[in-house]
Motif scaffolding. Structure first.
Motif, PDB file in Angstrom:
ATOM      1  N   PRO A  51      63.111  23.142  58.495  1.00 31.49           N
ATOM      2  CA  PRO A  51      64.124  23.821  57.895  1.00 31.49           C
ATOM      3  C   PRO A  51      63.782  24.118  56.476  1.00 31.49           C
ATOM      4  N   ASP A  52      62.237  24.874  55.998  1.00 31.35           N
ATOM      5  CA  ASP A  52      61.940  25.880  54.890  1.00 31.35           C
ATOM      6  C   ASP A  52      62.313  27.158  55.683  1.00 31.35           C
ATOM      7  N   ILE A  53      62.768  27.997  54.650  1.00 37.09           N
ATOM      8  CA  ILE A  53      62.653  29.693  55.199  1.00 37.09           C
ATOM      9  C   ILE A  53      61.594  30.450  55.055  1.00 37.09           C
ATOM     10  N   LYS A  54      60.738  29.487  53.340  1.00 40.79           N
ATOM     11  CA  LYS A  54      59.311  30.191  53.338  1.00 40.79           C
ATOM     12  C   LYS A  54      58.407  29.755  54.285  1.00 40.79           C
ATOM     13  N   ALA A  55      58.816  29.455  55.291  1.00 41.80           N
ATOM     14  CA  ALA A  55      56.778  28.353  55.327  1.00 41.80           C
ATOM     15  C   ALA A  55      56.776  29.727  56.234  1.00 41.80           C
ATOM     16  N   SER A  56      57.005  30.490  57.308  1.00 37.61           N
ATOM     17  CA  SER A  56      56.725  31.384  57.631  1.00 37.61           C
ATOM     18  C   SER A  56      55.320  32.680  56.831  1.00 37.61           C
ATOM     19  N   TYR A  57      56.318  33.327  56.789  1.00 38.65           N
ATOM     20  CA  TYR A  57      55.836  34.372  55.683  1.00 38.65           C
ATOM     21  C   TYR A  57      54.932  33.289  54.180  1.00 38.65           C
ATOM     22  N   SER A  58      55.412  32.023  53.568  1.00 34.99           N
ATOM     23  CA  SER A  58      54.176  31.453  52.971  1.00 34.99           C
ATOM     24  C   SER A  58      52.393  31.252  53.509  1.00 34.99           C
ATOM     25  N   LEU A  59      52.673  30.428  54.937  1.00 38.91           N
ATOM     26  CA  LEU A  59      51.314  30.597  55.636  1.00 38.91           C
ATOM     27  C   LEU A  59      50.580  31.667  55.949  1.00 38.91           C
ATOM     28  N   LEU A  60      51.873  32.236  56.767  1.00 36.63           N
ATOM     29  CA  LEU A  60      51.274  34.169  57.370  1.00 36.63           C
ATOM     30  C   LEU A  60      50.088  34.502  55.681  1.00 36.63           C
ATOM     31  N   SER A  61      50.696  34.881  54.270  1.00 35.68           N
ATOM     32  CA  SER A  61      49.723  35.105  53.238  1.00 35.68           C
ATOM     33  C   SER A  61      48.624  34.932  53.728  1.00 35.68           C
ATOM     34  N   HIS A  62      48.452  33.127  54.336  1.00 36.70           N
ATOM     35  CA  HIS A  62      47.364  33.069  53.266  1.00 36.70           C
ATOM     36  C   HIS A  62      45.796  32.508  54.871  1.00 36.70           C
ATOM     37  N   VAL A  63      46.641  33.126  56.108  1.00 40.08           N
ATOM     38  CA  VAL A  63      45.639  33.543  57.169  1.00 40.08           C
ATOM     39  C   VAL A  63      44.203  34.602  57.326  1.00 40.08           C
ATOM     40  N   THR A  64      44.576  35.400  55.868  1.00 40.02           N
ATOM     41  CA  THR A  64      43.988  36.481  56.763  1.00 40.02           C
ATOM     42  C   THR A  64      42.145  35.729  56.031  1.00 40.02           C
ATOM     43  N   LEU A  65      42.153  35.359  55.260  1.00 41.05           N
ATOM     44  CA  LEU A  65      40.593  35.277  54.551  1.00 41.05           C
ATOM     45  C   LEU A  65      40.031  34.134  55.370  1.00 41.05           C
ATOM     46  N   PRO A  66      40.345  32.733  56.184  1.00 38.74           N
ATOM     47  CA  PRO A  66      39.826  31.953  57.018  1.00 38.74           C
ATOM     48  C   PRO A  66      39.569  32.773  57.986  1.00 38.74           C
TER      49      PRO A  66
END
Length: 215
Positions: A51-66
């Protein structure tokens, strides 16, 4: 009519249950992954089932590093998102429906990572408050549409909470304080970073394999 189970049979049933409960996960079949040998990955903005609208882009901002640490070239996620929108695909659901061959033609990447956020944000449960982020991911070969790998991960602030002391009043106070902290500091973004590391770090059981640029 009463059914009597012999003691030895009962013991065997209990032992069988214990063995089943302690069984290790089935090793992932990496045959297609090893044959594909992807070197570059385009990450699609995650579909948000929370239900949180921030979820998609919050997670997206972290995936490049790993993924980069695993040895892959990752196309800049902001550029990918903007490219989709310039072509009329305005949300993650539409982006995920694009044919693999078309994604390969546009971005030139070997594979695409499709992510779905299933949980994101804080929950208050009277005597506990925690922030949970959970996500699933699939890696698809854009050259032939074949599934190379899939996995899931979860992270929660409750993992480090110790509610053993203070009684019921202590639990209520702790839960209230945690709820305030979680809301004011947006700890979901912090926990999303942990979840992304667990989801995409290479060299762990059933995790993604190392790419060609791995040390």
């Amino acid at each position: 009519m009463t059914c009597h189970i012999p003691f030895k049979a009962l013991a065997l049933l209990l032992l069988s249950g214990l063995i089943t409960g302690c069984a290790t996960p089935t090793p992932y079949d990496y045959t297609a992954f090893k044959q594909s040998k992807p070197a570059s990955i385009v990450v699609l903005p995650p579909i948000n089932k929370s239900p949180d609208i921030k979820a998609s882009y919050s997670l997206l901002s972290h995936v490049t590093l790993p993924l980069a640490e695993a040895g892959y070239y990752v196309l800049p996620v902001a550029l990918v998102d903007e490219t989709f929108k310039q072509n009329g695909l305005m949300n993650a659901d539409e982006m995920h429906m694009a044919p693999p061959a078309k994604l390969h033609e546009i971005f030139g990447a070997d594979a695409a990572l499709y992510i779905e956020v299933t949980q994101y944000g804080s929950s208050y449960k009277v005597i506990s408050s925690e922030v949970v982020v959970a996500a699933n991911a699939k890696l698809i070969d854009l050259r032939n549409g074949q599934l190379l790998w899939e996995g899931r991960a979860l992270a929660s602030t409750a993992e480090n909470q110790n509610n053993s002391g203070g009684g019921l009043i202590g639990l209520l106070v702790t839960a209230a304080v945690n709820q305030i902290i979680n809301t004011l500091s947006d700890r979901g973004h912090e926990v999303a970073g942990i979840a992304s590391q667990r989801l995409l770090t290479a060299n762990k059981p059933n995790g993604i394999l190392h790419g060609p640029r791995a040390p």
